[in-house]
Structures are given as structure tokens and as C-alpha cells.
Write a protein that holds these residues in place. Structure first.
Motif, PDB file in Angstrom:
ATOM      1  N   GLN A 185      11.265   6.444   2.746  1.00  0.00           N
ATOM      2  CA  GLN A 185      11.957   5.954   3.930  1.00  0.00           C
ATOM      3  C   GLN A 185      11.208   4.792   4.566  1.00  0.00           C
ATOM      4  OE1 GLN A 185      15.124   7.253   5.489  1.00  0.00           O
ATOM      5  NE2 GLN A 185      14.736   5.116   5.981  1.00  0.00           N
ATOM      6  N   LEU A 186       9.893   4.938   4.742  1.00  0.00           N
ATOM      7  CA  LEU A 186       9.105   3.875   5.352  1.00  0.00           C
ATOM      8  C   LEU A 186       9.151   2.622   4.509  1.00  0.00           C
ATOM      9  CD1 LEU A 186       7.165   2.837   7.505  1.00  0.00           C
ATOM     10  CD2 LEU A 186       5.271   3.757   6.159  1.00  0.00           C
ATOM     11  N   TRP A 187       9.054   2.775   3.188  1.00  0.00           N
ATOM     12  CA  TRP A 187       9.077   1.601   2.324  1.00  0.00           C
ATOM     13  C   TRP A 187      10.422   0.886   2.406  1.00  0.00           C
ATOM     14  CZ3 TRP A 187      11.292  -0.008  -2.486  1.00  0.00           C
ATOM     15  CH2 TRP A 187      10.658  -1.126  -3.039  1.00  0.00           C
ATOM     16  N   SER A 188      11.503   1.640   2.544  1.00  0.00           N
ATOM     17  CA  SER A 188      12.824   1.042   2.683  1.00  0.00           C
ATOM     18  C   SER A 188      12.930   0.210   3.955  1.00  0.00           C
ATOM     19  CB  SER A 188      13.897   2.138   2.674  1.00  0.00           C
ATOM     20  OG  SER A 188      15.189   1.582   2.856  1.00  0.00           O
ATOM     21  N   SER A 191      16.168  -2.622  11.605  1.00  0.00           N
ATOM     22  CA  SER A 191      15.374  -3.152  10.491  1.00  0.00           C
ATOM     23  C   SER A 191      15.991  -4.414   9.903  1.00  0.00           C
ATOM     24  CB  SER A 191      15.209  -2.087   9.404  1.00  0.00           C
ATOM     25  OG  SER A 191      16.443  -1.806   8.760  1.00  0.00           O
ATOM     26  N   PHE A 192      17.334  -4.557  10.031  1.00  0.00           N
ATOM     27  CA  PHE A 192      18.004  -5.749   9.513  1.00  0.00           C
ATOM     28  C   PHE A 192      17.937  -6.929  10.469  1.00  0.00           C
ATOM     29  CE2 PHE A 192      20.508  -2.785   6.733  1.00  0.00           C
ATOM     30  CZ  PHE A 192      20.180  -3.383   5.531  1.00  0.00           C
ATOM     31  N   LEU A 228      10.375  -1.143   5.701  1.00  0.00           N
ATOM     32  CA  LEU A 228       9.497  -2.304   5.551  1.00  0.00           C
ATOM     33  C   LEU A 228      10.124  -3.346   4.633  1.00  0.00           C
ATOM     34  CD1 LEU A 228       5.995  -0.570   5.228  1.00  0.00           C
ATOM     35  CD2 LEU A 228       7.002  -1.643   7.248  1.00  0.00           C
ATOM     36  N   GLN A 229      10.808  -2.878   3.600  1.00  0.00           N
ATOM     37  CA  GLN A 229      11.478  -3.789   2.670  1.00  0.00           C
ATOM     38  C   GLN A 229      12.543  -4.613   3.389  1.00  0.00           C
ATOM     39  OE1 GLN A 229      13.189  -3.187  -1.822  1.00  0.00           O
ATOM     40  NE2 GLN A 229      14.015  -1.850  -0.272  1.00  0.00           N
ATOM     41  N   ASN A 230      13.314  -3.989   4.281  1.00  0.00           N
ATOM     42  CA  ASN A 230      14.332  -4.703   5.043  1.00  0.00           C
ATOM     43  C   ASN A 230      13.701  -5.757   5.954  1.00  0.00           C
ATOM     44  OD1 ASN A 230      16.303  -3.119   3.884  1.00  0.00           O
ATOM     45  ND2 ASN A 230      16.547  -1.775   5.662  1.00  0.00           N
ATOM     46  N   LEU A 270       0.829  -1.206   0.000  1.00  0.00           N
ATOM     47  CA  LEU A 270       0.000   0.000   0.000  1.00  0.00           C
ATOM     48  C   LEU A 270       0.867   1.262   0.000  1.00  0.00           C
ATOM     49  CD1 LEU A 270      -2.800  -1.032   2.527  1.00  0.00           C
ATOM     50  CD2 LEU A 270      -2.952  -0.925   0.035  1.00  0.00           C
ATOM     51  N   THR A 271       1.997   1.201   0.697  1.00  0.00           N
ATOM     52  CA  THR A 271       2.943   2.312   0.660  1.00  0.00           C
ATOM     53  C   THR A 271       3.559   2.447  -0.726  1.00  0.00           C
ATOM     54  OG1 THR A 271       3.469   1.946   2.999  1.00  0.00           O
ATOM     55  CG2 THR A 271       5.017   3.271   1.719  1.00  0.00           C
TER      56      THR A 271
END
Length: 595
Positions: free
Chosen positions: A408-411, A491-492, A413-415, A155-156
């Protein structure tokens, strides 16, 4: 009605197919068997299907396209932009290639188990059954959170895609898409399968067009009318951007891109004739990875410079696919590509919402429930609607983009999702290792396996476990060196302590209650290859961990048996083969190729 155990002693005679088909009634479904009747380490097992439960409504055609829809999405269309910006074209090609090899072997291992035991929960259930119930509990909740966060991530991503046209109230777009996805998943599973089929078909055609167009752009069919070749591999900073840290960071974005392949096993519980459809889908993975990922990565690395303005930053992420269409000199084509990316975002969100719902349903239907049993309730159409609402509710995360920034948020969440995917692959390797060990130790012939990737024996599980463990450790290099970034580091690696805490929590709180002292006195029978183990040794062993004993795990339970529905599929297949041998075989071959 007594529910048979998963990890109990192997029965002296095979179960009757009718017993496997029916399972317990809906009234006592989810109720635990008397623990005093179970051997040490044993857990009862829910049925594959039941009245008003999940329905086998997905055809081979739909499952094959779901396999594609689960991977060709935001990871390929948008994630490649951040990969190129952070690691450069060479890092991206190498990392995606290595992860592709790992994923292919992992899917072969999963295919063996999913074909033999097509149950709801898939690799989560296999980790519980063949490795450790405590680990399976942590894995299941981790993967459910992975899918729920993936919906928020998609959604982001939709907000990022729409920035190509407008920046008007992005949260409104997320809300509309959320309502649409929940509505689709609230109907019958066939509606989900059919939507995925057509969206995936559109994506496949688009990727093929992109590859052809990308070759033309590289050879000179671009706005500058110049031959590009490998020019962008030699600009300052390329081909390896950011050194080893940039190279390592691409692994997590590559894992995010390939995420979803492992959820093929989740569809096994709702797939018609899984003993034939699952091997077909798994074998197709190799060509999907080679054509749709590796070739696309090569085209992107050749045609898009790593320092392209707005490729990936805090506020936005631009799709390399859209950039290549722009370079072809057509604004309309770029808009079309962006539209396709938007549909792929919906497809990926649809797939993640479906998978997360089924994982939560599986947690609620375990004999010792690992989630509130209310999530096991289904509609007459076979939809676990309460599990659906719980999974979709996590998507509220995407509304935080107004404060953090969509890019930034998508990055982040991607991690998180990328690491969660890696943990899933690691778990498949562990489950396969124990499953294969149990199969051999109990003296069952390899010819009994309904599907076997012979060339991966015996090294396949070890390769997956070791290689994925290395990826998890290495990929966070950039968050520590040369400067420590607390947010990126979290995040990692946040998934690892969470998995450990949840495993220990289940082991300490739940496991002792499933192994009363009365059962510890019951000796386990000898298997085909091993002698009896003294009960005193068993008491000491199960006191400190719940690793499943491969010599006693029940390998007969939940094995797939053909029913009338599957026999009809066989007759349909025979009719298909007859048409391909008839006078109009060329027309039929064309028809089946398109379908």
C-alpha cells in the motif's frame, strides 16, 4: 567581484572564456550582487564550477549508463505488476507507449538546453532562467522532494523484493541499504558513476535475457509445455481491466517507470565535455525506450495474466519478471531474477539520492538563495555532504511500512513520484518554449546551438506541455469514479496545490525585494528584434508576476566553452577513431561495443 545577471541585458561583446571558467571566488560565492546594479527582473547567476565545488568527474561511459540506470528500476521491474493488475495488458502497452513518446520528445528539448548551458540544477535552473523564478523555486523543491521520496520508495521496494525469500524484520533491510547508499554518495562522484555503470550493465543484460526467455516461454518452453500466444488477452476482464478508470490509472505508473530520464540534465554540471556527451546520451534514449520498455511490456502482457495471485495488493507486489522466470520452470532462475531486481532497486535509490542531493545544492547556490546556504558546502571531493544528509533523511518514510503495509505504501509513493515526474516534464516543455522564443527573438542563429533536434521545431514544446497536462488531469479518474477515494485522490493531485502555494509564496515574499523601485527606472536596451519598452509599462508588468522577458534574458551566460580537459577528450576521441580504422578494427569495435 560582481556576479553577472541571468536575466539582464545582453552584453554588446561576448564574455571571455576565462571569465566563464573562473566565476566568483569561494569567499563571495552565494553572496548577492547589488540589486541596484540589476535591471528589472534580473537575477545574478552562480558559476558552473568553483574551487571545492562540484567536480566534472563523470565520463561519457558513466553518463550513458546513468541514463539507463535512472529508468530501468523499480518502475519497470515492480511497477509493471501493478499496471497489469489495474489496467490489463492492452492499457499497459498503450499507456507506456504514449508516455515513451512524450519522454523522448521531452529529452530532446532538455538536451538542447543542457548542451548549451551545462549547469547544476538542470531543468530546474532553466525553468527559473527562462520562464519564472517563482515557478522555478516551487519546481526545484518539488523535484527535490520527488527524489527524496524516490529513495524511500526504493527502500520500500527492497522490502517487497525480499519477501520472495523471507519476511524477517523488513525495516532492518531498509536501514542497511540506507547506510550503503549514503556511504557511496558521500565519496567522490566517480564512485557513484562507477557503481551505476556496473549495476546498469547487469540490468541491461538481464532485460535482454528476459526478452529472449519470455519469447521462448510464450512459444511453449514453460512448465505446462503449452503455446500461450495471446491467451491472456482474452481471459475475463482483459485486455482492458477496470474500463477507462483502469486505463487512466496506468499513466501514473508509466510516468513513475520513466521517471529519472529528466535527471540526465542534472549530471551535465559534473560531466566531462558535455557539449559532446549530452547529445550522445539523449539520442540513445529512443532505443532504450523501444528495447527495454516496449518489448518488455509486450512480453509481460503475453505471459502473465492480469489476475495472477499476489501480482499487486495491499501487502505485496510481485515482479512480472520473476513470474516469467518461474514459468520457465527454474526456481534458481527466479531467484537470480529477484536478485537482479534487488540490485536494480539499489541502483534506482542511488540515482535518486544523487539527483536529489544536487537539486538541493542547486537551490542553495542560487544568487537569491532558495534553500539555506549551508547546503552549498562541499567536501574536497566535491560532495555536498549536508545536502546529501538532508535528502537521505526523508527516507525515514519507508519505516512506516510496518503500520501501513509495504504494498500500500509503495503504491502511494509511486503515485506521488509519478505525478512529480510529469510536472518535471511539463516544466521542461515550458522552459524550452521560452528558451527557443528568446533565441529567435534576440536574433541568434540556430546554427549556434551546440545540439538541435531540428524535427521538433517548432511544435515540440507545445506537444509536451499539452500532452503532459492532459495526463495529469486524466490519470486520477479512478480515484473519483465510480467511488471517491480521498487517499488515492490526494496521492494523485496533492502536488498541484503545493506547487501553486509555493510559487505564490516566493512571488509575494521574495520577488518584491529583488525589484526595488530604483531599478524600475532603468530602461532595458533594445534587442536585435524588439524596441525599447517604456519603464512605466515595465513597472506595471513586474508588479504582478515574474515571467521572464525573452527579449532581454542573457543567452550568453553559462554557455559551455572547451577547456584543456575537453581538448584532451577530443584527442582521446581521435585516437579511438584511428584504432577503429587500423588493422585490429574488428577487435576494437567489439571492445567499444561491450564498454
Amino acid at each position: 567581484m560582481t556576479v553577472s545577471p541571468v536575466e539582464g541585458p545582453q552584453s554588446s561583446s561576448p564574455q571571455h572564456p576565462d571569465d566563464i571558467k573562473k566565476g566568483p571566488s569561494s569567499e563571495n560565492y552565494g553572496a548577492q550582487s547589488s540589486l541596484s546594479e540589476l535591471p528589472v527582473g534580473a537575477l545574478p547567476v552562480p558559476p558552473i564550477d568553483r574551487e571545492n565545488g562540484l567536480h566534472r568527474g563523470l565520463s561519457v561511459r558513466q553518463v550513458s549508463m546513468i541514463a539507463i540506470a535512472g529508468t530501468i528500476g523499480t518502475g519497470l521491474f515492480l511497477g509493471t505488476g501493478s499496471s497489469l493488475a489495474s489496467g490489463g495488458p492492452a492499457s499497459m502497452l498503450i499507456c507506456y507507449g504514449l508516455v515513451g513518446v512524450i519522454v523522448y520528445v521531452t529529452l530532446l528539448l532538455l538536451g538542447e538546453m543542457a548542451t548549451q548551458y551545462p549547469v547544476a540544477g538542470s531543468f530546474n535552473a532553466y525553468a527559473t532562467r527562462f520562464f519564472s523564478p517563482a515557478y522555478g523555486f516551487a519546481l526545484s523543491w518539488n523535484y527535490w522532494f520527488n527524489d527524496a521520496v524516490s529513495v524511500a520508495s526504493d527502500l520500500t521496494a527492497a522490502q517487497l523484493v525480499l519477501q520472495f525469500w523471507t519476511t524477517w524484520h523488513p525495516w532492518v533491510i531498509s536501514l542497511l541499504f540506507w547506510v550503503f547508499l549514503v556511504g557511496i554518495n558521500a565519496t567522490h562522484v566517480r564512485a557513484y558513476g562507477e557503481l551505476e555503470y556496473w549495476l546498469a550493465s547487469l540490468k541491461v543484460v538481464t532485460v535482454i535475457i528476459f526478452i529472449i526467455l519470455g519469447i521462448c516461454v510464450n512459444l511453449g518452453a514453460n512448465t505446462a509445455h503449452e503455446y500461450i500466444g495471446t491467451r491472456y488477452w482474452h481471459i475475463p476482464g482483459a485486455p482492458f481491466v477496470g474500463g477507462f478508470g483502469g486505463f487512466a490509472k496506468v499513466f501514473v505508473t508509466a510516468s513513475f517507470a520513466f521517471g529519472g530520464t529528466e535527471s540526465l540534465g542534472i549530471t551535465a554540471g559534473e560531466t566531462k565535455n558535455p557539449s559532446k556527451s549530452m547529445p550522445r546520451v539523449v539520442k540513445f534514449v529512443f532505443w532504450r525506450i523501444l528495447i527495454f520498455y516496449i518489448l518488455s511490456i509486450v512480453i509481460i502482457g503475453l505471459n502473465v495474466p492480469w489476475n495472477y495471485p499476489g501480482l499487486s495488493n495491499r501487502t505485496t507486489t510481485t515482479s512480472p519478471f520473476t513470474i516469467v522466470f518461474k514459468e520457465a520452470g527454474s526456481t534458481a532462475a527466479a531467484s537470480f531474477m529477484n536478485t537482479v531486481i534487488l540490485t536494480s532497486v539499489l541502483s534506482a535509490g542511488n540515482h535518486a539520492l544523487y539527483a536529489g542531493t544536487r537539486v538541493l545544492y542547486g537551490l542553495a547556490t542560487t544568487p537569491v538563495p532558495q534553500a539555506p546556504v549551508i547546503f552549498a558546502k562541499t567536501t574536497k571531493g566535491g560532495v555536498p555532504v549536508l545536502a546529501l544528509m538532508a535528502t537521505s533523511s526523508v527516507s525515514i518514510i519507508c519505516f512506516g511500512t510496518s503500520f501501513i503495509g509495504s504494498g500500500q505504501l509503495w503504491s502511494w509513493l509511486q503515485n506521488i513520484v509519478g505525478v512529480s515526474n510529469q510536472i518535471a516534464w511539463l516544466s521542461i516543455g515550458l522552459a524550452s518554449w521560452r528558451f527557443r522564443q528568446a533565441w529567435v527573438r534576440q536574433g541568434r542563429s540556430l546554427d549556434e546551438l551546440k545540439f538541435r533536434a531540428a524535427w521538433t521545431w517548432p511544435w515540440g514544446p507545445y506537444f509536451v506541455v499539452i500532452s503532459v497536462s492532459a495526463l495529469i488531469i486524466i490519470q486520477g479518474w479512478s480515484s473519483v469514479i465510480p467511488h471517491f477515494s480521498a487517499v488515492d485522490f490526494v496521492s494523485f493531485y496533492i502536488e498541484l496545490p503545493i506547487m501553486l502555494i509555493m510559487s505564490l509564496g516566493w512571488l509575494l515574499v521574495k520577488w518584491p525585494s529583488t525589484t526595488p523601485s530604483a531599478t524600475a527606472e532603468t530602461p532595458l536596451p533594445a534587442t536585435a528584434t524588439t524596441p525599447l519598452m517604456p519603464s512605466r509599462t515595465l513597472r506595471w508588468r513586474w508588479k504582478y508576476h515574474d515571467i521572464v522577458d525573452t527579449r532581454t534574458v542573457d543567452l550568453r551566460r553559462d554557455e559551455f566553452h572547451e577547456e584543456e580537459e575537453e581538448q584532451e577528450e577530443d584527442r582521446a576521441e581521435e585516437g579511438r577513431e584511428a584504432r577503429l580504422k587500423g588493422g585490429k578494427k574488428l577487435l576494437w569495435k567489439l571492445y567499444y561495443a561491450i564498454v
